[in-house]
Design an enzyme around this catalytic site. Structure first.
Site, PDB file in Angstrom:
ATOM      1  N   GLU A 105      -5.856  44.803  63.687  1.00  0.00           N
ATOM      2  CA  GLU A 105      -7.277  44.546  63.836  1.00  0.00           C
ATOM      3  C   GLU A 105      -8.111  45.778  63.454  1.00  0.00           C
ATOM      4  O   GLU A 105      -7.568  46.883  63.323  1.00  0.00           O
ATOM      5  CB  GLU A 105      -7.569  44.150  65.283  1.00  0.00           C
ATOM      6  N   ASP A 120       4.460  39.225  62.189  1.00  0.00           N
ATOM      7  CA  ASP A 120       3.887  39.343  63.522  1.00  0.00           C
ATOM      8  C   ASP A 120       4.351  38.186  64.392  1.00  0.00           C
ATOM      9  O   ASP A 120       5.053  37.288  63.928  1.00  0.00           O
ATOM     10  CB  ASP A 120       2.348  39.386  63.449  1.00  0.00           C
ATOM     11  N   HIS A 146      -8.332  42.078  58.753  1.00  0.00           N
ATOM     12  CA  HIS A 146      -6.991  42.440  59.234  1.00  0.00           C
ATOM     13  C   HIS A 146      -5.916  41.920  58.290  1.00  0.00           C
ATOM     14  O   HIS A 146      -6.088  40.903  57.619  1.00  0.00           O
ATOM     15  CB  HIS A 146      -6.753  41.951  60.668  1.00  0.00           C
TER      16      HIS A 146
END
Length: 261
Positions: free
Chosen positions: A143, A67, A138
């Site tokens: 999420e 990410d 998560h």
């Protein structure tokens, strides 16, 4: 899913590093999925020690980060490209450009997400993915309420995640970006081996859901229950809310050594 209760963060790191060492020994050009945050740091330190000792090499390997924050300046110390460079890539023998992450400064964010998804596929997919877990369940930045089939995309960060991550921004939650890129749950599930590490009592509720709760988008990590090769490495505190902890200890103790993780 295999649950392994360890003596602490360092033993978990050794287990994770063992899995990566075994992978690189049989497949030197393996593709690694690299998490950021505090949880994998002992694993990265252990990998650096092993590379410096000549036990492993990353020279032919590739890596993809999970990410990235959107909008942080290129030189910001918490930009994940910079974090992974500092914590692992710049300390071992990865070839230049062998490790990449989503472009948090891209002008066309949806196009950048699609390009990152393609890049992973074109590399042959991830062989081993290192994961942590958030207090709200998560993995990566998927999420609660994320689609269990989601792909790499732009994701708003939950207030709990921004609060948890404020420690990396001098305690200022307003300095934590509100948007990020994240590999989707569907993307992560395509990795051939998932290795999730959790330490500390603060992760115990999320770990209970991950291991023993129902599969639910409200606890995104629970999708790992459907993965054919998922390893969960827990210290005593992270495992403290598990109902069947003795069973996990017994089954791991009885496991043949040749199986590895």
């Amino acid at each position: 899913m295999e649950v392994v209760i360890t003596s602490g963060a360092q033993e978990s790191a050794q287990f994770a590093a063992d899995a990566i060492e075994q992978l690189l020994s049989r497949k030197p050009d393996a593709v690694l999925g690299l998490a950021t945050g505090s949880t994998p740091l002992p694993t990265y330190d252990e990998l650096v020690r092993r590379q410096q000792a000549g036990r492993i090499s990353f020279a032919r390997a590739r890596g993809f980060t999970l990410d990235e924050y959107i909008g942080l300046p290129a030189d910001h110390p918490q930009r994940y490209r910079n974090v992974i460079e500092q914590e692992l890539v710049g300390r071992v023998d990865f070839a230049p450009g062998a490790v990449t992450g989503p472009d948090g400064l891209a002008e066309d964010l949806p196009a950048a997400a699609a390009a990152y998804e393609r890049a992973i596929a074109e590399a042959g997919g991830v062989d081993l993915q290192i994961l942590g877990i958030g207090t709200n369940g998560h993995i990566a930045f998927n999420e609660p309420a994320s689609s269990l089939a989601s792909r790499t995309r732009v994701q708003p960060l939950a207030p709990q995640t921004r609060s948890d991550n404020a420690r990396f921004f001098d305690g200022d939650v307003e300095a934590v970006p509100r948007l990020c890129f994240t590999q989707g749950l569907g993307t992560i599930m395509e990795a051939r081996h998932l290795v999730l590490i959790a330490t500390g009592e603060g992760k115990a509720a999320a770990v209970r859901q991950l291991v023993e709760g129902p599969v639910s988008a409200m606890w995104p990590a629970t999708i790992m229950q459907h993965h054919p090769h998922a390893t969960v490495l827990l210290d005593e505190a992270a495992a403290s809310q598990l109902e069947h902890v003795d069973y996990y200890r017994e089954t791991y103790a009885a496991k043949p050594a040749w199986q590895g993780l």
